[in-house]
Motif scaffolding. Structure first.
Motif, PDB file in Angstrom:
ATOM      1  N   THR A 169       0.835  -1.200   0.000  1.00 31.88           N
ATOM      2  CA  THR A 169       0.000   0.000   0.000  1.00 31.88           C
ATOM      3  C   THR A 169       0.873   1.254   0.000  1.00 31.88           C
ATOM      4  OG1 THR A 169      -1.689  -1.203   1.245  1.00 31.88           O
ATOM      5  CG2 THR A 169      -1.888   1.184   1.179  1.00 31.88           C
ATOM      6  N   ALA A 170       1.962   1.229   0.770  1.00 25.28           N
ATOM      7  CA  ALA A 170       2.880   2.374   0.818  1.00 25.28           C
ATOM      8  C   ALA A 170       3.489   2.642  -0.552  1.00 25.28           C
ATOM      9  CB  ALA A 170       3.980   2.121   1.845  1.00 25.28           C
ATOM     10  N   PHE A 171       3.827   1.578  -1.280  1.00 21.61           N
ATOM     11  CA  PHE A 171       4.384   1.720  -2.623  1.00 21.61           C
ATOM     12  C   PHE A 171       3.411   2.471  -3.522  1.00 21.61           C
ATOM     13  CE2 PHE A 171       4.684   0.117  -6.990  1.00 21.61           C
ATOM     14  CZ  PHE A 171       6.016   0.363  -7.292  1.00 21.61           C
ATOM     15  N   PHE A 172       2.139   2.082  -3.492  1.00 17.98           N
ATOM     16  CA  PHE A 172       1.168   2.723  -4.373  1.00 17.98           C
ATOM     17  C   PHE A 172       0.741   4.101  -3.866  1.00 17.98           C
ATOM     18  CE2 PHE A 172       0.773  -1.620  -6.039  1.00 17.98           C
ATOM     19  CZ  PHE A 172       0.943  -1.332  -7.388  1.00 17.98           C
ATOM     20  N   ARG A 173       0.822   4.361  -2.566  1.00 16.97           N
ATOM     21  CA  ARG A 173       0.609   5.740  -2.105  1.00 16.97           C
ATOM     22  C   ARG A 173       1.639   6.661  -2.739  1.00 16.97           C
ATOM     23  NH1 ARG A 173      -0.429   3.758   3.167  1.00 16.97           N
ATOM     24  NH2 ARG A 173       1.747   4.146   3.738  1.00 16.97           N
ATOM     25  N   ALA A 174       2.890   6.214  -2.735  1.00 15.50           N
ATOM     26  CA  ALA A 174       3.966   7.022  -3.332  1.00 15.50           C
ATOM     27  C   ALA A 174       3.767   7.175  -4.833  1.00 15.50           C
ATOM     28  CB  ALA A 174       5.323   6.383  -3.030  1.00 15.50           C
ATOM     29  N   MET A 175       3.344   6.103  -5.494  1.00 12.69           N
ATOM     30  CA  MET A 175       3.117   6.156  -6.943  1.00 12.69           C
ATOM     31  C   MET A 175       1.985   7.120  -7.282  1.00 12.69           C
ATOM     32  SD  MET A 175       4.723   3.682  -9.045  1.00 12.69           S
ATOM     33  CE  MET A 175       3.523   2.693  -9.924  1.00 12.69           C
ATOM     34  N   GLU A 176       0.869   6.995  -6.573  1.00 16.32           N
ATOM     35  CA  GLU A 176      -0.282   7.851  -6.862  1.00 16.32           C
ATOM     36  C   GLU A 176       0.035   9.310  -6.547  1.00 16.32           C
ATOM     37  OE1 GLU A 176      -3.688   6.214  -4.868  1.00 16.32           O
ATOM     38  OE2 GLU A 176      -3.410   4.249  -5.812  1.00 16.32           O
ATOM     39  N   ARG A 177       0.767   9.552  -5.472  1.00 11.53           N
ATOM     40  CA  ARG A 177       1.147  10.921  -5.117  1.00 11.53           C
ATOM     41  C   ARG A 177       2.064  11.518  -6.183  1.00 11.53           C
ATOM     42  NH1 ARG A 177       2.411   9.710  -0.425  1.00 11.53           N
ATOM     43  NH2 ARG A 177       4.668   9.546  -0.576  1.00 11.53           N
ATOM     44  N   THR A 178       2.930  10.701  -6.736  1.00 14.36           N
ATOM     45  CA  THR A 178       3.837  11.151  -7.793  1.00 14.36           C
ATOM     46  C   THR A 178       3.057  11.574  -9.031  1.00 14.36           C
ATOM     47  OG1 THR A 178       5.624   9.742  -6.972  1.00 14.36           O
ATOM     48  CG2 THR A 178       5.786  10.489  -9.256  1.00 14.36           C
ATOM     49  N   VAL A 179       2.068  10.768  -9.421  1.00  3.98           N
ATOM     50  CA  VAL A 179       1.239  11.121 -10.575  1.00  3.98           C
ATOM     51  C   VAL A 179       0.444  12.391 -10.293  1.00  3.98           C
ATOM     52  CG1 VAL A 179      -0.728  10.406 -11.986  1.00  3.98           C
ATOM     53  CG2 VAL A 179       1.094   8.779 -11.492  1.00  3.98           C
ATOM     54  N   ASN A 180      -0.191  12.452  -9.126  1.00  2.79           N
ATOM     55  CA  ASN A 180      -1.010  13.622  -8.788  1.00  2.79           C
ATOM     56  C   ASN A 180      -0.193  14.907  -8.718  1.00  2.79           C
ATOM     57  OD1 ASN A 180      -3.244  11.955  -8.570  1.00  2.79           O
ATOM     58  ND2 ASN A 180      -3.092  11.754  -6.350  1.00  2.79           N
ATOM     59  N   THR A 181       1.070  14.794  -8.312  1.00  4.01           N
ATOM     60  CA  THR A 181       1.906  15.972  -8.094  1.00  4.01           C
ATOM     61  C   THR A 181       2.694  16.386  -9.331  1.00  4.01           C
ATOM     62  OG1 THR A 181       2.151  15.296  -5.772  1.00  4.01           O
ATOM     63  CG2 THR A 181       3.680  16.983  -6.598  1.00  4.01           C
ATOM     64  N   TYR A 182       3.212  15.390 -10.065  1.00  2.00           N
ATOM     65  CA  TYR A 182       4.145  15.699 -11.150  1.00  2.00           C
ATOM     66  C   TYR A 182       3.679  15.260 -12.543  1.00  2.00           C
ATOM     67  CZ  TYR A 182       7.206  15.989  -7.060  1.00  2.00           C
ATOM     68  OH  TYR A 182       7.750  16.296  -5.824  1.00  2.00           O
ATOM     69  N   LEU A 183       2.777  14.285 -12.622  1.00  2.00           N
ATOM     70  CA  LEU A 183       2.501  13.652 -13.915  1.00  2.00           C
ATOM     71  C   LEU A 183       1.037  13.732 -14.323  1.00  2.00           C
ATOM     72  CD1 LEU A 183       4.736  10.471 -13.385  1.00  2.00           C
ATOM     73  CD2 LEU A 183       5.255  12.445 -14.833  1.00  2.00           C
ATOM     74  N   SER A 184       0.332  14.756 -13.863  1.00  2.00           N
ATOM     75  CA  SER A 184      -1.062  14.948 -14.247  1.00  2.00           C
ATOM     76  C   SER A 184      -1.174  15.918 -15.418  1.00  2.00           C
ATOM     77  CB  SER A 184      -1.874  15.482 -13.067  1.00  2.00           C
ATOM     78  OG  SER A 184      -1.960  14.518 -12.048  1.00  2.00           O
ATOM     79  N   GLY A 185      -2.241  15.758 -16.186  1.00  2.00           N
ATOM     80  CA  GLY A 185      -2.476  16.693 -17.286  1.00  2.00           C
ATOM     81  C   GLY A 185      -1.346  16.681 -18.303  1.00  2.00           C
ATOM     82  N   ASP A 186      -1.086  17.835 -18.895  1.00  2.00           N
ATOM     83  CA  ASP A 186      -0.033  17.938 -19.913  1.00  2.00           C
ATOM     84  C   ASP A 186       1.303  18.254 -19.246  1.00  2.00           C
ATOM     85  OD1 ASP A 186       1.308  18.035 -22.292  1.00  2.00           O
ATOM     86  OD2 ASP A 186       0.558  20.022 -22.874  1.00  2.00           O
ATOM     87  N   TYR A 187       1.826  17.272 -18.523  1.00  2.00           N
ATOM     88  CA  TYR A 187       3.082  17.475 -17.787  1.00  2.00           C
ATOM     89  C   TYR A 187       4.281  17.639 -18.717  1.00  2.00           C
ATOM     90  CZ  TYR A 187       3.809  12.479 -18.664  1.00  2.00           C
ATOM     91  OH  TYR A 187       3.969  11.254 -19.271  1.00  2.00           O
TER      92      TYR A 187
END
Length: 370
Positions: free
Chosen positions: A276-294
């Motif tokens: 779960t910790a692994f995917f928290r970090a993954m999802e946070r990375t997408v939400n913070t850096y890799l959303s929209g037209d990054y």
């Protein structure tokens, strides 16, 4: 990495399955009951009221009380793996108190290592090998997706045979030579071609499929007319000459997924907190850096390019990836239908049900900050 248990020689089953698939052996009967073992929290379908995306900085870190180590297999460094690679670069794994080590190998080898309990997760396409391994008793689970199909990916055909998908008669594919990825219809990346063949009321044997290990060479072969079509995605679609080809069908529909992360039930059960910790970090990375037209974010793209060993200019030839951790249940049925169309590809008779293979509980718990 967590200690491994000696309770079952699963690696022998997975290795045997992989070798059998490579040799195109005849189908065998259904395997052991190990594939039926499910953890108590298994969730095969994303609930309608749950979202796996969120605002920058979410889900918030929830560091483990004791440092944990995970080994994650990746077949090669692709932009699709940017969430994991950037989570390492930006310290998102460290915020969860986990150490992540990446292991690079081929997908069959990574799945074998997973079955041996030598790695904890593997990024892979949902190949026929995955379904065969499950039926042969390896308790694999498809625990997350990776991305929606890129708008530019799909089956491209020479304009000698049509101009657009809207007016194309797919029966024209009969006898045509189509460039494909290695594995052809035993690989999930060819689902778009399978759909095109089906729309034309044809069988796979009606179409000549020429495999290419060099995708750039496949695009060039379509340019020079030595093949009639090709299954291509960005950035290779950008190298097609203007007017030479048209997109006949997309790579795969939005109602399905063809790749993602796989785990054994050990990670889902005994070591669930680390998963779960692994995917928290993954999802946070997408939400913070890799959303929209990054791709328009110079800092983020510099980090992505550095991790992938390429340049931002080459990456920007393709559109930003639309990351998506969901795996629609239809994926399991649709991929098996394609694999079943090729003799001796699936080594079992009783179809794998979505509830046997899918477990989205880790990505759901991660998104909800658990």
């Amino acid at each position: 990495m967590f200690p491994r248990f000696q309770r079952r020689p699963l690696w022998t089953l997975l290795l045997a399955t992989g070798l059998a698939l490579a040799a195109a052996c005849a189908p065998s009967g259904n395997g052991a009951t190990g594939s039926q073992a499910a953890n108590a929290k298994q969730v095969p379908v994303l609930p309608a009221d749950v979202s796996l995306s969120g605002k920058p900085g979410t889900p918030a870190p929830k560091p483990l009380a004791t440092r944990a180590s995970l080994k994650v297999g990746i077949p090669s460094k692709l932009e699709l793996e940017a969430p994991a690679l950037l989570a390492q670069t930006y310290g998102e794994f460290a915020k969860e108190n986990i150490d992540v080590t990446f292991v690079t190998d081929t997908v069959p080898n990574l799945l074998t290592l997973l079955g041996q309990n030598k790695i904890d997760l593997a990024y892979a396409g949902a190949q026929a090998l995955v379904f065969n391994a499950l039926r042969h008793g390896v308790p694999l689970r498809w625990v997350s997706g990776v991305a929606s199909s890129a708008p530019d990916s799909g089956v491209y055909l020479s304009t000698k045979y049509g101009k657009s998908a809207q007016d194309f008669d797919f029966s024209v594919l009969k006898g045509k030579n189509i460039g494909v990825n290695p594995g052809a219809l035993a690989a999930p990346s060819e689902y778009g071609l399978y759909e095109a063949i089906t729309k034309g009321k044809l069988s796979p044997g009606d179409v000549k499929m020429t495999p290419f290990t060099d995708i750039a060479a496949m695009a060039q072969a379509l340019n020079n007319g030595s093949i009639d079509g090709a299954t291509l995605g960005p950035p290779f679609t950008a190298s097609l000459n203007p007017g030479i080809a048209f997109q006949a069908t997309p790579g795969y529909p939005k109602t399905m997924q063809i790749a993602g992360y796989f785990a054994t039930t050990d990670l889902l059960d005994a070591h669930r907190a680390a998963g779960t910790a692994f995917f928290r970090a993954m999802e946070r990375t997408v939400n913070t850096y890799l959303s929209g037209d990054y791709h328009g974010n110079a800092e983020v793209m510099a980090k992505v390019a550095e991790n992938l060993g390429t340049t931002t200019d080459l990456l920007k030839v393709a559109p930003s990836v639309s990351f998506d951790f969901n795996v629609p249940a239809q994926s399991v049925d649709s991929l098996q239908q394609m694999y079943r169309a090729v003799p001796n590809t699936l080594q079992y008779n009783d179809a794998v049900k979505p509830a046997e293979l899918l477990d989205l509980s880790l990505v759901i718990d991660a998104a909800q900050g658990r």
